[in-house]
Design a protein around this motif. Structure first.
Motif, short mmCIF file in Angstrom:
data_model
loop_
_atom_site.label_atom_id
_atom_site.label_comp_id
_atom_site.label_asym_id
_atom_site.label_seq_id
_atom_site.Cartn_x
_atom_site.Cartn_y
_atom_site.Cartn_z
N VAL A 118 0.85 -1.20 0.00
CA VAL A 118 0.00 0.00 0.00
C VAL A 118 0.89 1.25 0.00
N PHE A 119 0.62 2.16 -0.93
CA PHE A 119 1.37 3.42 -1.01
C PHE A 119 0.40 4.58 -0.91
N CYS A 120 0.85 5.66 -0.29
CA CYS A 120 0.01 6.85 -0.15
C CYS A 120 0.01 7.62 -1.47
N GLY A 121 -1.18 8.03 -1.93
CA GLY A 121 -1.30 8.74 -3.21
C GLY A 121 -0.56 10.05 -3.24
N SER A 122 -0.38 10.70 -2.08
CA SER A 122 0.37 11.96 -2.08
C SER A 122 1.80 11.75 -1.59
N ALA A 128 5.09 -12.59 -4.14
CA ALA A 128 4.39 -11.88 -5.22
C ALA A 128 3.51 -10.79 -4.64
N ARG A 129 3.39 -9.66 -5.35
CA ARG A 129 2.63 -8.54 -4.77
C ARG A 129 1.73 -7.84 -5.79
N ILE A 130 0.69 -7.23 -5.22
CA ILE A 130 -0.14 -6.27 -5.96
C ILE A 130 0.16 -4.92 -5.33
N ILE A 131 0.16 -3.86 -6.15
CA ILE A 131 0.36 -2.51 -5.60
C ILE A 131 -1.00 -1.83 -5.49
N PHE A 132 -1.25 -1.19 -4.36
CA PHE A 132 -2.49 -0.42 -4.18
C PHE A 132 -2.11 1.00 -3.78
N VAL A 133 -2.39 1.96 -4.66
CA VAL A 133 -2.11 3.36 -4.35
C VAL A 133 -3.35 3.92 -3.67
N ARG A 150 -6.80 12.52 -1.30
CA ARG A 150 -6.00 13.48 -0.52
C ARG A 150 -5.45 14.60 -1.40
N MET A 151 -5.20 15.74 -0.78
CA MET A 151 -4.57 16.87 -1.47
C MET A 151 -3.18 16.42 -1.96
N GLY A 152 -2.86 16.71 -3.21
CA GLY A 152 -1.53 16.37 -3.73
C GLY A 152 -1.43 14.94 -4.25
N ALA A 153 -2.54 14.19 -4.23
CA ALA A 153 -2.49 12.80 -4.70
C ALA A 153 -2.29 12.77 -6.22
N ASP A 154 -1.47 11.83 -6.68
CA ASP A 154 -1.21 11.71 -8.12
C ASP A 154 -0.83 10.26 -8.40
N PHE A 155 -1.78 9.51 -8.96
CA PHE A 155 -1.60 8.07 -9.16
C PHE A 155 -0.40 7.77 -10.05
N LEU A 156 -0.32 8.45 -11.20
CA LEU A 156 0.74 8.11 -12.16
C LEU A 156 2.12 8.52 -11.66
N MET A 168 7.16 -12.34 -10.15
CA MET A 168 7.56 -10.98 -9.75
C MET A 168 8.13 -10.16 -10.91
N GLU A 169 7.74 -10.54 -12.15
CA GLU A 169 8.17 -9.73 -13.31
C GLU A 169 7.28 -8.51 -13.46
N VAL A 170 6.03 -8.63 -13.00
CA VAL A 170 5.11 -7.46 -13.00
C VAL A 170 4.37 -7.41 -11.67
N PHE A 171 3.88 -6.20 -11.35
CA PHE A 171 3.10 -6.00 -10.13
C PHE A 171 1.81 -5.27 -10.52
N PRO A 172 0.68 -6.01 -10.63
CA PRO A 172 -0.59 -5.35 -10.97
C PRO A 172 -0.85 -4.18 -10.03
N THR A 173 -1.20 -3.02 -10.60
CA THR A 173 -1.27 -1.80 -9.80
C THR A 173 -2.68 -1.21 -9.85
N TYR A 174 -3.25 -1.04 -8.66
CA TYR A 174 -4.62 -0.53 -8.50
C TYR A 174 -4.59 0.76 -7.70
N CYS A 175 -5.73 1.44 -7.66
CA CYS A 175 -5.79 2.67 -6.85
C CYS A 175 -7.18 2.84 -6.27
#
Length: 699
Positions: free
Chosen positions: A102-106, A126-131, A136-142, A249-256
């Motif tokens: 889990v990563f913070c969007g900002s 193996a992992r999935i990424i969740f932004v 939140r103010m300053g959030a930027d997914f990309l 672990m060649e890719v990490f599906p990324t969601y938000c």
């Protein structure tokens, strides 16, 4: 018999405050495990059930919960984010098959995210990424996606795109199905509509969908070739490729999404089912011999194989000691007798429970793939292997870091001593990175841990959970000693007292060793001047004093001892005589080898708002810090530095003052380094003063 393909053992990990525990709460609500969501900031979340967790709004110990989604069983472990408790993350990753980072969007990729990501890489999870926190103010997914590439060297596979940002964030577009999931403002996860892609996003969606398909199809040459010739693969084929890439672990599906606002969670749960591996798909755990060396065999995940399980966590609560166990193969029934291969003793399984944070459901049976807790096991510790009595085996052990900070504690009254002894015994079993020893001179109890917060929590638990009133000393740094010069010397131990005496003579060289080698012994004796059977005694004697150096009594690191020659007596020489000679050699020669003090250096990672960067760097320099790196983000600057631990006490207060409460930092042990003379003299003087005061008090 449960179908193992329907199992997902997953962990949720991230930096402090990225929203791990909130994400866990939403998963439990969506899967029907809880009916009312408890918030972290109200101190009411399900998995943060310790008083100290509820008060501070942080996770201290990993908590396990089980739930179901689309006929799949999830065993979820919510792990701490704070660097002082990374041992909890490490041991949880050891028994998991997949994870959600889990990563913070900002905030993006923050210091502890890096450490946890590194642990997960080491454990090949193996992992999935969740932004998270896209509202939140300053959030930027990309921007966060780019950071995961640049900072973590990961390959994020964008699966969704956000609709709106910050206050206007209302949903996500699923790239595979080209459908928009839009939530209303009630904050209820179930209140969403599936719509067509918003017109202003069509081009962007097609661009990212094409990138997604091309990256996924790299896992299957035939499909990629067909796609290049204009043949679109089916969604099931694309998912199969993504699943394969995720597992390796060649890719990490990324969601938000926003866990707090209940937006985007269903797609994350679907991704766990679609892309994270089940227990059978993960590379099996290696088995080792008694010395921890891999023997080429593996714990194949199968219900029909003999029992192999790893105890990965001990927890003491009001019902008694709980041993958390991951079962890799075989079955376990209530009443079974199992073998602890570390102690060689058998134990009977009285009660087994499925954990629901701090609640439990009784079980009669468990099998490969399950994560359960066994109640009342007596001699099991973290990292022990539990197995079938007829098929003994040892799973790869866990390695825990050495503590770098210590404090002394003394009970205020005599009755507290016994209470404290019992409590500390339980706490050591629960936390392998927490150590305790008694100072022989003063009789004080010394608690050792990974940082100020770690020890602060331990003292708090002793006071509140176990009711021990304590006097707490100042934090002490775990200094070490080493030598800086080569010394060639000789020592003779000779004792005649009528009858057979003692005689042992050794000629030797001691010299500085390579960093992190500890103590290295070699013998160059030729002929029989020191018979071979006495060499181990010489090594044992010298090594036995490495724990107390001659400068200030700190353990000695990185010394090489070469036995060159010597002499022995046919009657009076013995292993004991040569052991005593080696001890004499240590006391005689270490002071000649120009001993120096070593201090622990910490990797410090500081986040500072732009306006305060100069103050923060100036302050780190005053603390003898070496600035290694600076990187500007949207909301501030990250500064990486190496700083001596002794200069970091109370740093959080200074940082908050300098940055008006907006600064954050984390630190972890990096290495030992030579102390400047001024610091060294001060530390040695303090040690001598303390010992003199203790001696005077005894008189």
């Amino acid at each position: 018999m449960t179908d193992l393909s329907k199992y997902r053992n997953i962990g949720i990990f991230a930096h402090v405050d990225a929203g791990k525990t909130t994400t866990t709460e939403r998963i439990l609500k969506l899967t029907g495990k809880i009916h009312k969501i408890g918030e972290v900031h109200d101190g009411e979340s399900t998995t943060d059930f310790m008083e100290q967790e509820a008060e501070r709004g942080i996770t201290i110990q990993s908590a396990a919960v089980s739930c179901f989604w689309k006929e799949h069983r999830f065993n979820v472990i919510d792990t701490p984010g704070h660097v002082d408790f990374t041992v909890e993350v490490y041991r949880s990753l050891k028994v998991l098959d997949g994870g959600i980072g889990v990563f913070c969007g900002s905030g993006g990729v923050e210091p502890q995210s890096e450490t946890n990501w590194r642990y997960a890489n080491d454990s090949e999870v193996a992992r999935i990424i969740f932004v998270n926190k896209l509202d939140r103010m300053g959030a930027d997914f990309l921007r966060v996606v780019k950071q995961t590439k640049d900072v973590l060297a990961a390959n994020p596979l964008v699966m969704v795109l956000p609709i709106g940002i910050e206050d206007e964030f209302c949903g996500v577009v699923d790239l595979l199905s080209r459908k928009a999931y839009v939530w209303d403002e009630t904050g209820e996860a179930e209140n969403y509509e599936v719509k067509d892609v918003p017109e202003d996003m069509v081009e962007l969606v097609e661009e990212y969908r094409e990138m997604l398909i091309e990256t996924a199809l790299e896992q299957d040459d035939d499909l990629l070739e067909a796609y290049m010739e204009g043949e679109e693969p089916s969604i099931d084929e694309i998912k199969r490729c993504i699943r394969k890439g995720t597992r390796t672990m060649e890719v990490f599906p990324t969601y938000c999404g926003s866990a707090f606002k209940n937006k985007g969670m269903q797609l994350l749960l679907d991704a766990v089912v679609d892309y994270l591996p089940n227990p059978v798909e993960v590379d099996p755990q290696p088995l080792t011999d008694e010395d921890g060396v891999e023997n080429g065999e593996f714990a194949i995940v199968s219900v029909d194989a003999p029992l192999k399980a790893l105890a990965f966590k001990i927890m003491d609560d009001r019902f008694g000691a709980l041993t958390f166990v991951r079962i890799y193969s075989g079955k376990l029934n209530k009443g079974d007798t199992i073998l602890n291969s570390f102690t060689g003793k058998t134990e009977r399984v009285g009660r087994m429970v499925e954990m629901q944070a701090d609640e439990r459901n009784e079980l009669d049976y468990a099998q490969a793939g399950d994560i359960i807790a066994i109640v009342g096991m007596k001699n099991v510790q973290t990292g022990h292997t539990l197995c079938d009595v007829k098929h003994p085996c040892t799973l790869e052990a866990m390695v825990f870091p050495e503590p770098v900070i210590s404090i002394s504690v003394t009970p205020k009254d005599k009755g507290g001593s016994e209470k404290m002894g019992i409590a500390i015994g339980k706490m050591i079993a629960e936390d392998p990175s927490f150590r305790v020893e008694t100072d022989i001179d003063s009789g004080e109890t010394i608690l050792k841990g990974m940082g100020e917060l770690h020890l602060d929590i331990k003292v708090d638990i002793l006071k509140r959970t176990y009711g021990v009133d304590l006097i707490v000393g100042e934090p002490q740094v775990a200094y070490r000693e080493t030598i800086t010069k080569l010394v060639e010397d000789s020592y003779t131990h000779k004792k005649q007292s009528g009858g057979s005496g003692q005689f042992g003579k050794i000629d030797y060289v001691i010299k500085p060793g390579e960093a992190n080698t500890g103590f290295v012994f070699t013998s160059k004796v030729v002929g029989g001047n020191v018979p071979k059977e006495f060499w181990p005694a010489v090594e044992k004697g010298f090594k036995s004093l490495m724990d107390t150096g001659t400068l200030a009594g700190f353990p000695v690191l990185d010394v090489e001892f070469e036995l060159l020659d010597g002499a022995f007596h046919a009657v009076d020489s013995s292993a004991i005589a040569f052991e005593i000679a080696a001890k004499g050699a240590f006391r005689q020669s270490i002071p000649k080898a120009d001993p120096k003090l070593l201090e622990p250096i910490m990797n410090v990672d500081v986040f500072s708002p732009d306006d305060n960067v100069g103050d923060v760097i100036g302050d780190l320099n005053r603390r003898r810090g070496m600035i290694k790196d600076q990187s500007a983000g949207v909301t501030g600057v990250r500064i990486k530095a190496d700083v001596p631990l002794s200069e970091m006490f109370g740093y959080i207060g200074s940082l908050r003052t300098m940055t008006s409460g907006r600064g954050q930092f984390s630190m972890e042990f990096a290495h030992y380094s030579l102390c400047p003379n001024s610091v060294s003299e001060k530390v040695i003087a303090q040690v001598k003063e303390r010992k003199a005061a203790e001696a005077a008090a005894k008189k």
